[in-house]
Design an enzyme around this catalytic site. Structure first.
Site, PDB file in Angstrom:
ATOM      1  N   GLY A  71       0.845  -1.185   0.000  1.00 21.71           N
ATOM      2  CA  GLY A  71       0.000   0.000   0.000  1.00 21.71           C
ATOM      3  C   GLY A  71       0.879   1.233   0.000  1.00 21.71           C
ATOM      4  N   GLU A  94       0.439  -1.102  -4.834  1.00 20.65           N
ATOM      5  CA  GLU A  94      -0.660  -0.172  -4.614  1.00 20.65           C
ATOM      6  C   GLU A  94      -1.851  -0.626  -5.451  1.00 20.65           C
ATOM      7  OE1 GLU A  94      -3.216   2.382  -3.530  1.00 20.65           O
ATOM      8  OE2 GLU A  94      -1.227   2.586  -2.594  1.00 20.65           O
ATOM      9  N   ILE A  95      -3.036  -0.637  -4.847  1.00 23.48           N
ATOM     10  CA  ILE A  95      -4.216  -1.158  -5.527  1.00 23.48           C
ATOM     11  C   ILE A  95      -4.942  -0.106  -6.354  1.00 23.48           C
ATOM     12  CG2 ILE A  95      -5.873  -0.735  -3.663  1.00 23.48           C
ATOM     13  CD1 ILE A  95      -7.026  -3.537  -4.240  1.00 23.48           C
ATOM     14  N   ASN A 138      -3.180  -6.300  -5.601  1.00 24.88           N
ATOM     15  CA  ASN A 138      -3.932  -6.506  -4.377  1.00 24.88           C
ATOM     16  C   ASN A 138      -3.094  -7.400  -3.473  1.00 24.88           C
ATOM     17  OD1 ASN A 138      -5.707  -7.195  -2.329  1.00 24.88           O
ATOM     18  ND2 ASN A 138      -7.457  -7.470  -3.682  1.00 24.88           N
ATOM     19  N   LEU A 158       2.745   1.126   6.277  1.00 24.51           N
ATOM     20  CA  LEU A 158       2.803   2.482   6.807  1.00 24.51           C
ATOM     21  C   LEU A 158       1.457   3.169   6.677  1.00 24.51           C
ATOM     22  CD1 LEU A 158       6.258   3.623   5.343  1.00 24.51           C
ATOM     23  CD2 LEU A 158       5.755   2.071   7.254  1.00 24.51           C
ATOM     24  N   ASP A 161      -5.029   1.549   5.942  1.00 21.75           N
ATOM     25  CA  ASP A 161      -6.437   1.871   6.156  1.00 21.75           C
ATOM     26  C   ASP A 161      -6.886   1.239   7.475  1.00 21.75           C
ATOM     27  OD1 ASP A 161      -9.179   2.191   6.078  1.00 21.75           O
ATOM     28  OD2 ASP A 161      -9.339   1.736   3.938  1.00 21.75           O
ATOM     29  N   THR A 239       6.297   9.548   4.188  1.00 17.68           N
ATOM     30  CA  THR A 239       5.032   9.364   3.477  1.00 17.68           C
ATOM     31  C   THR A 239       4.137  10.588   3.588  1.00 17.68           C
ATOM     32  OG1 THR A 239       3.891   8.415   5.392  1.00 17.68           O
ATOM     33  CG2 THR A 239       5.127   6.891   3.990  1.00 17.68           C
ATOM     34  N   GLU A 241       1.050  10.527   4.427  1.00 16.82           N
ATOM     35  CA  GLU A 241       0.270  10.401   5.648  1.00 16.82           C
ATOM     36  C   GLU A 241       1.084  10.831   6.869  1.00 16.82           C
ATOM     37  OE1 GLU A 241       0.756   8.141   3.410  1.00 16.82           O
ATOM     38  OE2 GLU A 241      -1.169   7.431   2.637  1.00 16.82           O
TER      39      GLU A 241
END
Length: 267
Positions: A71, A94-95, A138, A158, A161, A239, A241
């Site tokens: 992710g 990454e999806i 995925n 990291l 969700d 990151t 986030e």
């Protein structure tokens, strides 16, 4: 004839920033449902994966990815670690379609521009950032299709969700079933790095990793003594986030675990 002026570092940086993709052109929902039937291309097995397309500078070597960012978002960790470990291949998974495309374009732009704005590297790579790439995948379904047994030395989760609702907890990226896969692809001694700004999720990940028999907790202090300080610094701060949490004066909870060495694993 006057002397030709060399471009300044400032002008080189301006050129680089012009070529780098901008996130506003890659709009995407913040989260994707990992249980949906996404149209994904993935290798049948790790042995069928052609890594030369992702890491052309290493095409004539037997190297495969050692770091995997699950992710990876907009690729901040990959970009931070790439110059620090120029001979270590790193893959982001990454999806989300647009986010994956952003990271691909970001890496391509950095490969084109980085030679003019960064010092030369003493590695087999001709230019920086040849050791990082990304795939749309995925990870909850297809991780063993990419990585052979005991091939990774680091796995990163990291700011995943949090899936706050109890009925959504099955979609959390740390779970007993998935931990078996992570233990399979990690080398004995390899490290799982987790960090989040959600304390409930931190406790969830920590408790599941602690109770899994093939992982043992390792402190941040011990990892820094082992020379992994630059990795930890990137985990905390590289990151999108992580930077957002900093701006909002939020807290971050880190938990790291080592893949145990077992008699069977060492054979």
């Amino acid at each position: 004839m006057g002397k030709r002026k060399r471009p300044s570092d400032r002008s080189s940086a301006v050129v680089a920033n012009t070529l780098l993709p901008q996130k506003k052109h890659y709009r995407q929902r913040a989260h994707a449902n990992p249980f949906s039937d996404h149209a994904l291309d993935y290798p049948i097995s790790p042995q069928t994966m052609d890594w030369s397309e992702h890491f052309p500078a290493f095409a004539n070597t037997s190297k495969t990815p050692e770091f995997a960012d699950i992710g990876c978002g907009f690729g901040g960790l990959l970009i931070a670690l790439a110059p620090l470990f120029p001979n270590t291949l790193m893959l982001g998974l990454e999806i989300r379609v647009q986010v994956t495309q952003f990271v691909q374009d970001r890496i391509a732009a950095l490969r084109m521009t980085s030679t003019s704005v960064t010092p030369p590297l003493t590695s087999i790579t001709a230019t920086p950032y040849q050791n990082v790439s990304v795939v749309r995948a995925n990870a909850m379904k297809f991780l063993p299709n990419y990585f052979p047994k005991h091939s990774l030395s680091a796995l990163f989760f990291l700011f995943p969700d949090p899936h706050f609702k109890a009925r959504k907890h099955k979609a959390r990226i740390i779970s007993p079933a998935l931990l078996a896969e992570y233990a399979y692809i990690l080398k004995p001694g390899g490290i799982v790095y987790t960090i989040t700004d959600v304390h409930d999720l931190h406790e969830w990940m920590n408790s599941h990793l602690e109770s899994f028999p093939l992982f043992e907790g390792v402190s941040e202090a011990d990892l820094r003594e082992e020379g992994k300080g630059p990795i930890l610094d990137a985990v905390y701060n590289s990151t999108e986030e992580g930077k957002k949490v900093e701006r909002n004066s939020g807290e971050k909870w880190l938990a790291c675990f080592r893949r145990k060495t077992t008699t069977r694993a060492s054979k």
